[in-house]
Each structure stands twice: as C-alpha cells, then as structure tokens.
Design a protein around this motif. Structure first.
Motif, PDB file in Angstrom:
ATOM      1  N   LYS A 167       0.817  -1.217   0.000  1.00 29.80           N
ATOM      2  CA  LYS A 167       0.000   0.000   0.000  1.00 29.80           C
ATOM      3  C   LYS A 167       0.849   1.266   0.000  1.00 29.80           C
ATOM      4  CE  LYS A 167      -3.634   2.144   2.820  1.00 29.80           C
ATOM      5  NZ  LYS A 167      -4.510   1.940   3.984  1.00 29.80           N
ATOM      6  N   TYR A 168       1.980   1.237   0.704  1.00 29.10           N
ATOM      7  CA  TYR A 168       2.814   2.432   0.853  1.00 29.10           C
ATOM      8  C   TYR A 168       4.150   2.339   0.095  1.00 29.10           C
ATOM      9  CZ  TYR A 168      -0.494   3.495   4.561  1.00 29.10           C
ATOM     10  OH  TYR A 168      -1.639   3.752   5.264  1.00 29.10           O
ATOM     11  N   SER A 169       4.326   1.331  -0.713  1.00 28.46           N
ATOM     12  CA  SER A 169       5.622   1.105  -1.359  1.00 28.46           C
ATOM     13  C   SER A 169       6.010   2.170  -2.382  1.00 28.46           C
ATOM     14  CB  SER A 169       5.663  -0.285  -2.001  1.00 28.46           C
ATOM     15  OG  SER A 169       4.692  -0.378  -3.022  1.00 28.46           O
ATOM     16  N   ASN A 170       5.077   3.007  -2.800  1.00 24.52           N
ATOM     17  CA  ASN A 170       5.449   4.076  -3.729  1.00 24.52           C
ATOM     18  C   ASN A 170       6.079   5.273  -3.000  1.00 24.52           C
ATOM     19  OD1 ASN A 170       2.899   4.553  -2.606  1.00 24.52           O
ATOM     20  ND2 ASN A 170       2.285   5.907  -4.262  1.00 24.52           N
ATOM     21  N   TYR A 171       6.046   5.290  -1.668  1.00 31.23           N
ATOM     22  CA  TYR A 171       6.656   6.365  -0.880  1.00 31.23           C
ATOM     23  C   TYR A 171       8.095   6.063  -0.492  1.00 31.23           C
ATOM     24  CZ  TYR A 171       1.902   8.115  -0.302  1.00 31.23           C
ATOM     25  OH  TYR A 171       0.642   8.586  -0.524  1.00 31.23           O
ATOM     26  N   CYS A 172       8.403   4.774  -0.353  1.00 35.42           N
ATOM     27  CA  CYS A 172       9.683   4.358   0.206  1.00 35.42           C
ATOM     28  C   CYS A 172       9.828   2.855  -0.040  1.00 35.42           C
ATOM     29  CB  CYS A 172       9.661   4.664   1.705  1.00 35.42           C
ATOM     30  SG  CYS A 172      11.151   4.288   2.606  1.00 35.42           S
ATOM     31  N   ASN A 173      11.035   2.327   0.078  1.00 36.29           N
ATOM     32  CA  ASN A 173      11.217   0.875   0.041  1.00 36.29           C
ATOM     33  C   ASN A 173      10.628   0.291   1.321  1.00 36.29           C
ATOM     34  OD1 ASN A 173      12.670   0.860  -2.412  1.00 36.29           O
ATOM     35  ND2 ASN A 173      14.517   1.453  -1.324  1.00 36.29           N
ATOM     36  N   PHE A 174       9.860  -0.782   1.184  1.00 37.40           N
ATOM     37  CA  PHE A 174       9.217  -1.424   2.324  1.00 37.40           C
ATOM     38  C   PHE A 174       9.558  -2.899   2.366  1.00 37.40           C
ATOM     39  CE2 PHE A 174       6.566   2.210   3.082  1.00 37.40           C
ATOM     40  CZ  PHE A 174       6.093   2.040   4.365  1.00 37.40           C
ATOM     41  N   SER A 175       9.675  -3.411   3.581  1.00 38.60           N
ATOM     42  CA  SER A 175       9.832  -4.843   3.813  1.00 38.60           C
ATOM     43  C   SER A 175       9.216  -5.161   5.171  1.00 38.60           C
ATOM     44  CB  SER A 175      11.305  -5.251   3.764  1.00 38.60           C
ATOM     45  OG  SER A 175      12.030  -4.606   4.776  1.00 38.60           O
ATOM     46  N   PHE A 176       9.113  -6.446   5.462  1.00 42.87           N
ATOM     47  CA  PHE A 176       8.585  -6.833   6.765  1.00 42.87           C
ATOM     48  C   PHE A 176       9.248  -8.107   7.256  1.00 42.87           C
ATOM     49  CE2 PHE A 176       5.742  -8.710   3.627  1.00 42.87           C
ATOM     50  CZ  PHE A 176       5.504  -9.997   4.094  1.00 42.87           C
ATOM     51  N   ILE A 177       9.311  -8.208   8.565  1.00 38.97           N
ATOM     52  CA  ILE A 177       9.841  -9.416   9.193  1.00 38.97           C
ATOM     53  C   ILE A 177       8.693 -10.398   9.356  1.00 38.97           C
ATOM     54  CG2 ILE A 177      10.706 -10.347  11.376  1.00 38.97           C
ATOM     55  CD1 ILE A 177      12.609  -8.016  11.535  1.00 38.97           C
ATOM     56  N   TYR A 178       8.931 -11.605   8.871  1.00 42.07           N
ATOM     57  CA  TYR A 178       7.955 -12.683   8.988  1.00 42.07           C
ATOM     58  C   TYR A 178       8.729 -13.932   9.406  1.00 42.07           C
ATOM     59  CZ  TYR A 178       4.077 -15.765   7.918  1.00 42.07           C
ATOM     60  OH  TYR A 178       3.050 -16.688   8.004  1.00 42.07           O
ATOM     61  N   ASP A 179       8.367 -14.493  10.530  1.00 38.09           N
ATOM     62  CA  ASP A 179       9.097 -15.610  11.136  1.00 38.09           C
ATOM     63  C   ASP A 179       8.767 -16.926  10.425  1.00 38.09           C
ATOM     64  OD1 ASP A 179      10.503 -17.285  12.841  1.00 38.09           O
ATOM     65  OD2 ASP A 179       9.018 -17.165  14.443  1.00 38.09           O
ATOM     66  N   MET A 180       9.469 -17.201   9.332  1.00 36.56           N
ATOM     67  CA  MET A 180       9.222 -18.411   8.544  1.00 36.56           C
ATOM     68  C   MET A 180       9.818 -19.666   9.185  1.00 36.56           C
ATOM     69  SD  MET A 180       9.786 -16.990   4.705  1.00 36.56           S
ATOM     70  CE  MET A 180      10.232 -15.260   4.779  1.00 36.56           C
ATOM     71  N   LYS A 181      10.781 -19.494  10.072  1.00 39.52           N
ATOM     72  CA  LYS A 181      11.463 -20.642  10.682  1.00 39.52           C
ATOM     73  C   LYS A 181      10.982 -20.919  12.098  1.00 39.52           C
ATOM     74  CE  LYS A 181      15.558 -20.288   7.847  1.00 39.52           C
ATOM     75  NZ  LYS A 181      16.989 -19.985   7.824  1.00 39.52           N
ATOM     76  N   ASN A 182       9.929 -20.230  12.513  1.00 40.30           N
ATOM     77  CA  ASN A 182       9.340 -20.436  13.834  1.00 40.30           C
ATOM     78  C   ASN A 182      10.350 -20.214  14.964  1.00 40.30           C
ATOM     79  OD1 ASN A 182       6.862 -20.840  15.050  1.00 40.30           O
ATOM     80  ND2 ASN A 182       7.239 -23.005  15.408  1.00 40.30           N
TER      81      ASN A 182
END
Length: 104
Positions: A62-77
């Motif tokens: 939604k906001y990626s046109n303002y700045c580079n965005f990423s998120f932390i998602y715990d894929m390895k539990n």
C-alpha cells in the motif's frame, strides 16, 4: 527500546498494535528520511497459517510508492506467539532481519 539496545544506527517507532497508517508514514518520512521501512510487528499466527503474511505484505504494498518497504515474517518459527522480533535477542533479530520479505 529493545531495538536501540542492539546499538543499531536506525530509527524505530512503536505503533501500539499491528497497524500502520499514512500519518505514521509521514512522521517517519519527515523525521527519519528512511531508505527503507521495515515492519516488525509481534508474531500473530502459528506456523503454516498465511493470513498474517498477506496482511503484512498488503500493508507494505500500500505504501511502497513512498519508500522501500519490507517486513519481518518468522518463517522458521524462531519466535513464540506474541513475541516481538527483538524478544529473543540480537542474534535472532539479525537472522529475522536478513530473511525479511522485501516488497516491490
């Protein structure tokens, strides 16, 4: 405060929940002038569920046109339910940070 204890040269803010809005974005853009905004919310779902993943992805998109965005998602539990990405210490946080999901 935990993030600052890792002696990182970054700006971090609390959003008091698991939502991020345009007002908060504007504060970050104005005061921190970030190259990238990384969403680091508490873990909200168990392994194998992906509703939370898409919530974070769509928020960043939604906001990626303002700045580079990423998120932390715990894929390895590595985290327990309700843990923040910093709750297990700097080493786990750094691993989660390296494995963050980059939204283009």
């Amino acid at each position: 405060m935990q993030l600052e204890s890792f002696s990182r040269d970054n700006c971090g803010i609390a959003v008091c929940g698991s939502n991020f809005n345009k007002y908060q974005l504007n504060i970050l853009l104005e005061h921190c002038q970030p190259k990238e905004i990384i969403i680091c919310f508490d873990k909200e779902e168990k392994k194998g569920e992906d509703k939370y993943f898409y919530k974070l992805y769509n928020l960043c998109k939604k906001y990626s046109n303002y700045c580079n965005f990423s998120f932390i998602y715990d894929m390895k539990n590595l985290l327990n339910l309700k843990d923040s990405p910093t709750d297990k210490g700097e080493e786990i946080f750094e691993q989660l940070l390296k494995e963050r999901v980059i939204v283009k």
